[in-house]
Enzyme design. Structure first.
Site, PDB file in Angstrom:
ATOM      1  N   ASP A  25       4.693   1.459  -3.661  1.00  0.00           N
ATOM      2  CA  ASP A  25       4.132   0.509  -4.604  1.00  0.00           C
ATOM      3  C   ASP A  25       3.430   1.342  -5.684  1.00  0.00           C
ATOM      4  OD1 ASP A  25       3.093  -1.879  -5.584  1.00  0.00           O
ATOM      5  OD2 ASP A  25       1.213  -1.504  -4.538  1.00  0.00           O
ATOM      6  N   LYS A  60      11.508  -6.211  -2.950  1.00  0.00           N
ATOM      7  CA  LYS A  60      11.102  -4.906  -2.430  1.00  0.00           C
ATOM      8  C   LYS A  60      11.721  -4.703  -1.052  1.00  0.00           C
ATOM      9  CE  LYS A  60       6.649  -4.339  -4.759  1.00  0.00           C
ATOM     10  NZ  LYS A  60       5.252  -3.994  -4.592  1.00  0.00           N
TER      11      LYS A  60
END
Lengths: 353, 1171
Positions: B371, B774
């Site tokens: 991230d 993701k």
């Protein structure tokens, strides 16, 4: 709320881990490594040591004198007779002659040797009751002795189990011809041939005022000719469960071919230094059938050395391993000197990129 | 009030598996689902059948019970902690309106339909419908970083009909609306519902919702009605299911165990056939001595012997293997927990292992998915450098004019002259403040611009306590900088901006805000100074702004542009600043155009843009700002090391492309030295395919002549040649892909192509991705590349990715804990990842592999002796060893040395592990333990078992002891083989252990000592008298071990078993040393050579021109301000002409929402589809 949290944080002990060598994986340590000098020197040292031991072992094994007579062949008639189990009560005697060219000095042991006798079979090994042999009054019905535990009328066998039942029961005597006509019995000791711990710890007769009463209410195993308390009528301390022949038999062998001590030469009179050269005869009462299962019986006279009996294997194995190790040492040295990579990893990496 | 839903759940979150009652049955059931445990249970049953029981039942039940207990205790503690963390979350307090009163209630008791009061900076407890708030017009601000990683504040507005309820408790309590809405789902940006209130229908969309995981900001309080609670919330729906993670070694081990079962059955069959033959030829005749009533057929005896052999050979798969593996992993986990170098003292956070079963996989990572916000960056922006009128400020030089690195000792600029300065802000270049004090007009203008041209709201609660409400952290940084340098933005009304300029209060008339958007990439304000001068101030992307400058600026532009490049090269986010003096007429003329644009009915936005374009030209360049999006400490070094270790790092962020790329540059994942950076941002499948195809063509070169990407792709997968192709790619490439393109790229027909391109690139950055995407990206790589993946993140938006990767890492320490709770490992700083992987991971993998090799070797050596013995004991399944030895061998005699090796061994020390990142590669290539290694270990074990059996066999065949008595009896043989075995495996562990701590020494010597101690105890008379049937070996040890020949046999066995190993290892190391060997050698020699890392090049200067413009701003705030809607009512009566009249007709919120057309459109189109 936030203030509370921060207050809590102050009260709470720090969560910082201990700075100890153990927790930080910094324990002092040796970091041994196979380096050329240590490896090569260890090869030579170990190799030479093995060679030396091997040669010693071979020499000592060769010094052992051994006479071996296969009497299941020699006494073929008896072997035949015993193949038929209905002849169990017929006696069969047999003798085997041999000549010693030179004196056999030292401790001389008389062994019997069995071949193809699977004493190490699982069901055979199990088939005994150590508690019973310790003289304890146990219900052998619960032991692994079956089917050699009780007779159909409920009388327990003493001793029980397949091992005891199949006990070697030939009798062997050795006579020495002082001259061509007169033979004397070579004095043989029948006790003291088993391990001390077996005879004194592992085996005990049931306690009673005499042996026969101790075994009252039990019966001999089916293949036995006499009950256990009559195994050695002459020597009270070699009778019953602690009879040496029995104790030795009960120590089952690791392989189907094995030798058990039968007697030991009593170093008396002319036999004080061992067996003198001359003619000898084994007188054998042949009771134990072996040919039925393609087994063989031998009688053996052997001296012993520091390394045991006459087995050359260990000596040869040591010599070979030693030789191979030394040879390997030379080869490795050669390889090390000739082919060792002198380049380092880093150098090899760089030019390609 | 009623909420129509299929089921109403409370807000309780449950991640735990058991409770007190269900623990035992459920846990046992789970444990017996493990092949190995079920197998041992089966063995236990076999052993209870007397005909085939070749081993006593205790040989299996003792270890089995031990294993089950240890595992159960571990599971119970794990679950206890899960209960604890669940409770912590469930017991958070929320203010709930119950019976007309606000009462404190635990989170878990909140139910859909409840009305909750939220306060500033509090987490939203459940998905709420916003009813009213403290701000005007029912507005409230939320931060959604936990959800999507975006850091700018978002606005939510309540329906007018509910916002008027205000904080009136009694009216709120009487609120009786009915919400009809979609079923719970995981779409974060979409909500469809209808509020039925007093026969009116109000449509609800995402703009009215506060989702669980958001934080309320800049809003004193707000009221909301719970729509979804607990597992129904969007956050929880997005978090994915907790999967039971297994390491690749685990999977390999399961395969190997199956193979071993196969091997076991084969040996069993061989021996069973042998048994049948033996029974037929020998056994049948031997029955006079070995009476066997029950069995007449030799085949049946073979059948029984098969099962008996299965029992005695079962130790090739020792039950203690699994326990030992768990113990080692637990130990490694503790080492991570205890690591001081992964402890973050500032926040008192040590590293924490939350899943203890994955450690060795840390040594095999090939892909890291990270991230951005909060993980790589600190999410703190600081005004770092600037270029004003062709002069740069911000660098610190020493007396000789050399640039020096700024560290903690550098003296920051003293802002004490300014009582309103923000204490946290630090600037090191003293020349800037001097220029200000000297009154350089350009510098003043520069900071005036910064203090005027923005959409920040200020609040001065007490005198001297000025707080800013910022929509984007970049703006916050710029305004804060201006504030510290003496241009303090104090307050604003819709028409005015009040600024304290060097201690002097100046109020500017705000004439217009030319708002920011992604196409314009700039924003401007038009203000009238108190002396009547009208000025336009503009800030924006340099590329855009430079086109709109007055020609006279050429020289300055050149200079500034050089500076911008310099800033960009350092990874700073830059904005160019310009101003323009306007005459009143000019402005009035233009204003008419603007008004016309506003009132135009169709394509209003285009008209507006054209109007803005009209005035924003011929501007005068002021300079440029450089804002540092502060990276976490040590990010660059970490990324560089990981790249050296051949770990590919993909950044997956919810943030914008510019921001993400900027960070890519600043942490050197993207460099100008790269051959090409592919940017995929197509909106349709066709566009995305075209872009990917182009990228691929570029990568593989046109010479490859690929007719169709698809065919090629399939071909490639068939022939598995991609590794070859991969090598043909030279140079560094990077791929940047947008969320909407990614959605297409992840579709089945494009994913291969995407993956192919992505995997060729050194760096992959996915921006604007949703949490689910993701996870999809991670899954894609995981499934198609068969690579070990690691995901690292800090927010709730990373949960799904953390859960789907092989290993999930959470950054702890920030407020939200959800990512940490879902993770397998957590620590406070991204930089600890390097240590986690390169030191702990590498060691864990190394140790585990060594352990497994040794363990399989040991057990094959131990067990196969039975096999050889089978040929000499009539295949009767007679064991070679004493039953006690079999029971204790794995548990007592040999467990601790190998455990100590598995726990403490180090091939190279931690410093070298980090310095020589290449040392990490064997793990990725799975070199230390694989099927080949396993066969080598097994072969080694078989060889040892041969030596162990045949040397004693040969030596004691038909011979007697040195006292002429027994030596070849079964019990002596058992003791000799057992003793040789213990010694041989101990010598082997001595050879294998490369790091001899005191504990290793103690365990190895101790194990041998314990072996002899137990041996002599069990062979002693005392214990025999008590249990004569269980300890029949009385006197054996003393008799056999007192003979020289026995020791000679043991010695020879050891030499024969060990010498070939030494030869092999030495030659391998000598002729073909691995990097590990080299480093070890160096380590020993203690040569102070420079580590490999020094080859790492640090290129800062760039040759190509690159704009580092990045601005995390959302459009629409300009209108929000000029409409005055977000200001307190008492401010808005200061009216004046221009701006106010201009915007009154337009509902600004409508505008705001129109800027996110997807949301509104989807809402409108779905409106008819009522759920």
């Amino acid at each position: 709320m936030k203030n509370k949290n921060s207050q809590k944080a102050e009260e709470r002990p720090s969560r910082c881990p201990d700075n100890s060598a153990f927790k930080q994986q910094r324990l002092p340590a040796w970091k041994p490594k196979l380096t050329a000098p240590t490896v090569l020197s260890s090869f030579f040292v170990i190799g030479l040591f093995c060679l030396l031991v091997g040669i010693c072992l071979i020499l000592s094994a060769r010094s052992v004198k051994e006479i071996q007579i296969n009497y299941s062949d020699t006494c073929r008639d008896c072997s035949k007779l015993r193949e038929d189990s209905s002849n169990w009560d017929k006696e069969c005697n047999c003798s085997a002659h041999f000549t010693l060219q030179e004196n056999v000095t030292g401790d001389v042991f008389l062994y019997y040797r069995l071949e193809n006798f699977y004493q190490n079979h699982r069901r055979y090994v199990l088939s005994r009751s150590d508690a019973q042999l310790l003289g304890q009054d146990v219900n052998i019905q619960n032991s692994y002795c079956a089917p050699f535990s009780t007779y159909s009328n409920g009388t327990p066998m003493a001793p029980c189990g397949a091992i005891a039942n199949s006990m070697f029961n030939d009798t062997i005597h050795l006579s020495y011809y002082i001259n061509s006509s007169t033979a004397i019995q070579v004095p043989l000791l029948k006790s003291g041939n088993s391990w001390w711990s077996d005879k004194n710890v592992k085996f005990r007769n049931p306690s009673s005022y005499n042996l026969s009463s101790a075994f009252a209410g039990t019966a001999r195993p089916p293949y036995w000719q006499k009950p256990v308390y009559l195994l050695d009528e002459e020597d009270e301390r070699n009778n019953g469960y602690i009879n040496d022949d029995f104790v030795i038999w009960m120590r089952v062998s690791a392989f189907p071919t094995f030798r058990n001590v039968y007697r030991r030469l009593s170093p008396t009179k002319q036999f004080a230094d061992g067996l003198p050269a001359g003619n000898y005869t084994f007188h054998i009462a042949y009771n134990f059938p072996v040919t039925k299962f393609k087994g063989k019986k031998q009688v053996l006279l052997s001296t012993i050395t520091w390394s045991g009996g006459s087995n050359l294997f260990l000596g040869i194995a040591y010599t070979v391993s030693g030789a191979v190790t030394v040879l390997a040492g030379f080869i490795i040295t050669a390889i090390h000197l000739k082919f060792r990579t002198k380049k380092t990893y880093f150098q090899r990496q760089n030019p390609s990129r | 009030m009623v909420v129509t839903k299929e089921k109403t759940l409370d807000n309780r979150i449950k991640t735990s598996k058991y409770n007190i009652l269900t623990f035992l049955p459920v846990n046992l059931f789970e444990q017996f689902q493990r092949v190995a445990n079920a197998y041992f249970l089966f063995l236990l049953v076999l052993q209870l059948i007397p005909e085939i029981s070749s081993l006593s039942w205790f040989t299996t039940i003792v270890p089995l019970v031990l294993v089950l207990t240890i595992t159960a205790v571990k599971d119970a503690t794990d679950d206890y902690f899960r209960h604890k963390s669940d409770n912590q979350v469930n017991n958070r307090q929320a203010e709930v309106l119950i019976d007309g009163k606000l009462q404190n209630e635990k989170w878990m008791n909140v139910r859909p339909g409840d009305i909750i009061k939220l306060e500033n900076n509090k987490f939203v407890a459940a998905d709420l419908l916003l009813l009213s708030s403290s701000e005007p017009h029912g507005l409230c601000y939320i931060e959604t970083a936990e959800l999507d990683g975006e850091t700018n504040l978002k606005v939510r507005q309540a329906l007018p009909v509910t916002s008027e309820l205000g904080a009136d408790i009694s009216r709120l309590a009487e609120f009786d609306g009915v919400v009809v809405c979609e079923p719970p789902n995981n779409k974060l940006d979409k909500f469809i519902g209808v509020l039925l209130l007093k026969d009116n229908r109000y449509f609800l969309n995402n703009e009215k919702m506060l989702l669980r995981g958001c934080v309320l900001r800049n809003t004193e309080w707000c009221f909301g009605m719970v729509i979804f609670a607990g597992p129904d919330t969007k956050l929880m729906q997005n978090s994915g299911r907790t999967k039971f993670k297994r390491t690749s070694i685990d999977r390999l081990m399961n395969t190997l165990v199956l193979w071993i079962f196969g091997f076991l059955i084969c040996t069993g069959i061989i021996l069973a056939i042998g048994s049948s033959i033996w029974e037929h030829h020998v056994g049948a005749h031997f029955r006079i001595y070995l009476y066997w009533n029950d069995v007449n057929s030799s085949v049946f005896s073979g059948f029984l012997s098969f099962w008996s052999y299965i029992i005695i050979l079962n130790t090739v798969v020792p039950i203690s293997l699994y326990v030992s593996v768990e113990v080692i992993r637990l130990g490694h986990s503790h080492f991570i927990n205890w690591d001081l170098k992964m402890y973050y003292p500032k926040k008192d956070i040590p590293a924490e292992v939350r899943t203890t079963t994955l450690n060795e996989e840390l040594g095999q990572i090939e892909y890291v998915f990270s991230d951005k916000t909060g993980t790589i960056t600190q999410n703190i922006m600081t005004f770092n450098k600037c270029s004003i009128n062709g002069k740069t400020y911000g660098d610190v030089y020493d007396d000789l004019g050399r640039k020096i690195e700024i560290n903690e000792k550098t003296v920051p600029v003293d802002f004490s002259f300014n009582p309103l300065a923000d204490r946290k802000y630090k600037f090191y270049d003293h020349s800037l403040i001097e220029s200000i004090k000297l009154g350089d007009p350009m510098v003043h203008e520069f900071f005036r611009l910064l203090s005027l041209c923005h959409t920040v709201m200020s609040e001065e609660k007490n005198a001297g306590e000025l707080t800013y409400q910022v929509q984007s952290p970049d703006e916050g940084a710029l305004v804060t900088a201006a504030r510290n340098f003496g241009f303090i933005f104090k307050s604003r009304t819709p028409e005015t901006i009040t600024v304290e300029e060097m201690g002097k209060l100046v109020t500017y008339q705000l004439l217009a805000i030319l708002d920011f958007n992604n196409i314009r990439k700039r924003m401007s304000v038009i203000v009238q100074t108190p002396d009547g001068q009208i000025k336009l101030y503009c800030k924006g992307a340099d590329s855009i702004l430079f086109e709109r400058l007055h020609p006279s600026n050429e020289e300055l532009m050149c200079l500034t542009s050089n500076h911008l490049e310099e800033f960009a090269g350092e990874g700073l986010r830059t904005l160019a600043l310009a101003y323009k003096n306007l005459t009143e007429e000019h402005f009035r003329e233009w204003f008419k155009i603007l008004q016309k644009a506003y009132t135009s009915l169709d394509s209003r936005n285009e008209h507006l843009a054209a109007a803005y374009e009209e005035i924003e030209r011929d501007m005068m360049l002021l300079g440029a700002t450089a804002v540092e999006d502060k990276l976490q400490e040590g990010v660059r070094e970490t990324i560089a090391s990981l790249s050296l270790a051949n770990i590919k790092i993909w950044v997956l962020t919810g943030d914008k492309q510019e921001t993400a790329m900027n960070i890519g540059y600043s942490c050197h994942m993207l460099t100008d030295a790269m051959n090409e950076i592919f940017i995929v941002s197509g909106h349709t499948v066709v566009e995305v395919r075209e872009e990917l195809r182009k990228a691929k063509e570029y990568l593989f070169g046109r010479s490859n002549d690929l007719p169709n990407g698809h065919v090629f792709c399939e071909k490639m997968q068939e022939s598995k040649q991609d590794s070859v192709l991969e090598e043909t790619i030279t140079g560094d490439y990077a791929l940047v892909i947008n969320g909407h393109s990614l959605a297409h790229a992840l579709e089945a027909n494009l994913e291969n192509e995407f993956l192919e391109v992505a995997c060729m690139c050194k760096t992959v950055i996915c921006c604007r991705v949703t949490p689910l995407q993701k996870a999809q990206v991670v899954e894609l790589v995981k499934n198609h590349r068969k690579a070990i993946t690691l995901a690292i993140g800090d927010g709730a938006n990373d949960i799904s990715m953390i859960k789907s990767a092989h290993i999930g890492v959470g950054i702890s320490g920030e407020e939200g804990m959800q990512a940490v709770l879902a993770s397998d490992y957590s620590f406070a700083q991204f930089k600890y990842l390097k240590r986690l992987l390169l030191v702990h991971g590498r060691w864990s993998y190394f140790r585990m592999c060594k352990f497994l090799c040794y363990f399989f070797y040991k057990n094959f050596a131990f067990t196969l002796v039975h096999f050889w013995f089978g040929f000499f004991c009539g295949f009767s399944a007679q064991t070679v060893y004493d039953q006690w030895f079999i029971t204790l061998f794995n548990v007592v005699y040999t467990s601790l040395p190998v455990l100590a090796m598995g726990l403490f061994d180090q091939d190279v020390n931690e410093q070298n592990s980090m310095d020589y990142a290449k040392l990490y590669e064997p793990g990725q290539l799975n070199l230390l333990f694989n099927k080949r290694k396993f066969f080598i270990c097994v072969a080694h074990g078989i060889y040892t078992s041969l030596a162990l059996f045949f040397i004693p066999y040969g030596a004691f065949y038909n011979t007697s002891g040195e006292d002429g008595k027994h030596i070849a009896d079964y019990q002596t043989f058992a003791v000799i083989v057992a003793t040789s075995l213990v010694i041989v495996v101990s010598v082997q562990i001595i050879l294998d252990t490369s790091y001899w701590t005191a504990i290793n020494r103690f365990f190895i010597l101790g194990s041998i000592a314990v072996y002899f101690a137990i041996l002599f105890t069990m062979h002693s008379g005392g214990i025999f008298y008590i249990f004569p049937t269980h300890f029949p070996y009385v006197g054996n040890a003393r008799n056999s071990l007192s003979q020289i020949s026995v020791w000679l046999v043991i010695l020879l066995t050891t030499v024969v078993s060990v010498m070939p190993v030494i030869t092999f290892r030495f030659l391998k190391e000598d002729l073909n040393p691995t990097l590990t060997d080299q480093v070890q050698k160096m380590q020993r020699a203690r040569r102070k050579q420079k580590p490999l890392q020094s080859h790492m090049h640090r290129v800062y200067r760039t040759s190509s021109r690159r704009s580092a413009y990045a601005f995390s701003h959302q459009e629409g705030y300009g209108e929000l301000i000029t409409s005055g809607k977000n200001m307190r009512v008492n401010n808005s009566h200061q009216t004046s002409g221009l701006a106010r009249t201009m915007h009154n007709s337009i509902s600004w919120t409508e505008n705001l929402h129109e800027k996110t057309p997807e949301t509104v459109n989807s809402f409108r189109s779905d409106r008819t589809v009522k759920v």
